[in-house]
Motif scaffolding. Structure first.
Motif, PDB file in Angstrom:
ATOM      1  N   HIS A   1      -3.772 -14.679 -34.323  1.00  0.00           N
ATOM      2  CA  HIS A   1      -4.006 -16.056 -34.774  1.00  0.00           C
ATOM      3  C   HIS A   1      -5.341 -16.578 -34.266  1.00  0.00           C
ATOM      4  O   HIS A   1      -6.081 -17.231 -35.013  1.00  0.00           O
ATOM      5  CB  HIS A   1      -2.861 -16.966 -34.340  1.00  0.00           C
TER       6      HIS A   1
ATOM      7  N   ARG B   1       3.269  -1.423 -38.606  1.00  0.00           N
ATOM      8  CA  ARG B   1       2.820  -2.543 -37.775  1.00  0.00           C
ATOM      9  C   ARG B   1       2.161  -2.051 -36.489  1.00  0.00           C
ATOM     10  O   ARG B   1       1.517  -2.825 -35.790  1.00  0.00           O
ATOM     11  CB  ARG B   1       3.951  -3.528 -37.519  1.00  0.00           C
TER      12      ARG B   1
ATOM     13  N   PHE C   1      -4.538  -5.919 -31.906  1.00  0.00           N
ATOM     14  CA  PHE C   1      -4.226  -7.239 -31.358  1.00  0.00           C
ATOM     15  C   PHE C   1      -3.082  -7.113 -30.361  1.00  0.00           C
ATOM     16  O   PHE C   1      -2.063  -6.490 -30.656  1.00  0.00           O
ATOM     17  CB  PHE C   1      -3.840  -8.217 -32.482  1.00  0.00           C
ATOM     18  N   ALA C   2      -3.260  -7.732 -29.197  1.00  0.00           N
ATOM     19  CA  ALA C   2      -2.239  -7.654 -28.153  1.00  0.00           C
ATOM     20  C   ALA C   2      -0.920  -8.266 -28.610  1.00  0.00           C
ATOM     21  O   ALA C   2       0.155  -7.786 -28.271  1.00  0.00           O
ATOM     22  CB  ALA C   2      -2.728  -8.347 -26.883  1.00  0.00           C
ATOM     23  N   ASP C   3      -1.021  -9.320 -29.380  1.00  0.00           N
ATOM     24  CA  ASP C   3       0.171 -10.007 -29.858  1.00  0.00           C
ATOM     25  C   ASP C   3      -0.209 -10.916 -31.023  1.00  0.00           C
ATOM     26  O   ASP C   3      -1.378 -10.976 -31.423  1.00  0.00           O
ATOM     27  CB  ASP C   3       0.849 -10.793 -28.738  1.00  0.00           C
ATOM     28  N   LEU C   4       0.747 -11.620 -31.542  1.00  0.00           N
ATOM     29  CA  LEU C   4       0.510 -12.509 -32.672  1.00  0.00           C
ATOM     30  C   LEU C   4      -0.466 -13.632 -32.305  1.00  0.00           C
ATOM     31  O   LEU C   4      -1.301 -14.026 -33.120  1.00  0.00           O
ATOM     32  CB  LEU C   4       1.845 -13.092 -33.156  1.00  0.00           C
ATOM     33  N   GLY C   5      -0.383 -14.107 -31.064  1.00  0.00           N
ATOM     34  CA  GLY C   5      -1.297 -15.155 -30.612  1.00  0.00           C
ATOM     35  C   GLY C   5      -2.755 -14.701 -30.663  1.00  0.00           C
ATOM     36  O   GLY C   5      -3.643 -15.465 -31.064  1.00  0.00           O
ATOM     37  N   ALA C   6      -3.011 -13.472 -30.282  1.00  0.00           N
ATOM     38  CA  ALA C   6      -4.379 -12.936 -30.325  1.00  0.00           C
ATOM     39  C   ALA C   6      -4.856 -12.813 -31.776  1.00  0.00           C
ATOM     40  O   ALA C   6      -6.023 -13.090 -32.077  1.00  0.00           O
ATOM     41  CB  ALA C   6      -4.442 -11.580 -29.631  1.00  0.00           C
TER      42      ALA C   6
ATOM     43  N   TYR D   1      -0.802  -3.778 -33.847  1.00  0.00           N
ATOM     44  CA  TYR D   1      -0.792  -3.874 -32.377  1.00  0.00           C
ATOM     45  C   TYR D   1      -1.848  -2.997 -31.715  1.00  0.00           C
ATOM     46  O   TYR D   1      -2.130  -3.156 -30.537  1.00  0.00           O
ATOM     47  CB  TYR D   1       0.618  -3.597 -31.843  1.00  0.00           C
TER      48      TYR D   1
ATOM     49  N   LYS E   1       2.195 -12.798 -40.006  1.00  0.00           N
ATOM     50  CA  LYS E   1       3.074 -11.996 -39.166  1.00  0.00           C
ATOM     51  C   LYS E   1       2.768 -10.521 -39.401  1.00  0.00           C
ATOM     52  O   LYS E   1       2.392 -10.128 -40.503  1.00  0.00           O
ATOM     53  CB  LYS E   1       4.527 -12.297 -39.482  1.00  0.00           C
ATOM     54  N   ALA E   2       2.972  -9.730 -38.375  1.00  0.00           N
ATOM     55  CA  ALA E   2       2.610  -8.314 -38.426  1.00  0.00           C
ATOM     56  C   ALA E   2       3.362  -7.554 -39.523  1.00  0.00           C
ATOM     57  O   ALA E   2       2.745  -6.820 -40.302  1.00  0.00           O
ATOM     58  CB  ALA E   2       2.835  -7.660 -37.069  1.00  0.00           C
ATOM     59  N   ASP E   3       4.676  -7.698 -39.586  1.00  0.00           N
ATOM     60  CA  ASP E   3       5.464  -6.896 -40.530  1.00  0.00           C
ATOM     61  C   ASP E   3       5.093  -7.134 -41.995  1.00  0.00           C
ATOM     62  O   ASP E   3       4.796  -6.175 -42.707  1.00  0.00           O
ATOM     63  CB  ASP E   3       6.966  -7.116 -40.321  1.00  0.00           C
TER      64      ASP E   3
END
Length: 176
Positions: free
Chosen positions: A53, A39, A46-51, A43, A27-29
């Motif tokens: 992962h 954090r 990476f666009a989001d956590l899915g990217a 971002y 996770k980012a935090d």
């Protein structure tokens, strides 16, 4: 940190966190705190956590299959023996962590299936190079891979001299 972090820095930190604490640590935090940055840096890359992962899983495939295969092929030792030494002698925390993640996440499950297929194909190739026909190579590759997975998932340490003896016996059984 005084330097700006790269995507590779985040991926490497993610791999370490995954191996140590499991997929819930990705996770980012918490990663940002551990790395001493905001954090926002996460971002930026990476666009989001899915990217993120997806990048972690891609890197895992690179280091857990492609890099090992390249190293085995570049070495002067007999490839099947080198592969056994390399894979059974490695720290397998990351292997266990990704396989645990795959039980909960379809993307991780797809990555595990892809790496399993790549590894099996490579083992079959090595066995065919040693003179086994395709059917025999396929069966023995599967047995060898199941042996590796059992070893990897057990997490039980084996003293180096004993492990070497077991690998020698495994090589005789599979390639003989």
């Amino acid at each position: 940190m005084t330097e700006q972090l790269s995507a590779d820095d985040w991926i490497n930190a993610g791999l370490k966190a995954l191996a140590k604490s499991g997929f819930t640590a990705l996770k980012a935090d918490p990663l940002a705190k551990a790395m001493g940055v905001s954090r926002g840096s996460f971002y930026w890359h990476f666009a989001d956590l899915g990217a993120f992962h997806a990048a972690i899983l891609k890197r895992w495939r690179e280091i857990a299959a492609e890099q090992i295969i390249a190293d085995v092929e570049a070495g002067s030792d007999e490839p099947l023996k080198a592969l056994l030494r390399r894979t059974f002698g490695a720290r397998l925390d990351l292997e266990r962590a990704v396989r645990n993640w795959a039980a909960f996440d379809p993307a991780a499950q797809a990555a595990v299936r892809a790496i399993d297929r790549r590894r099996l194909d490579y083992i079959e190739t090595l066995l065919e190079r040693r003179g086994l026909n395709a059917t025999m190579a396929q069966g023995r590759a599967q047995i060898l891979y199941w042996t590796f997975l059992g070893f990897a998932l057990s997490g039980a340490p084996v003293p180096a001299p004993r492990l070497q003896g077991l690998l020698d016996e495994l090589l005789r059984m599979i390639a003989g």
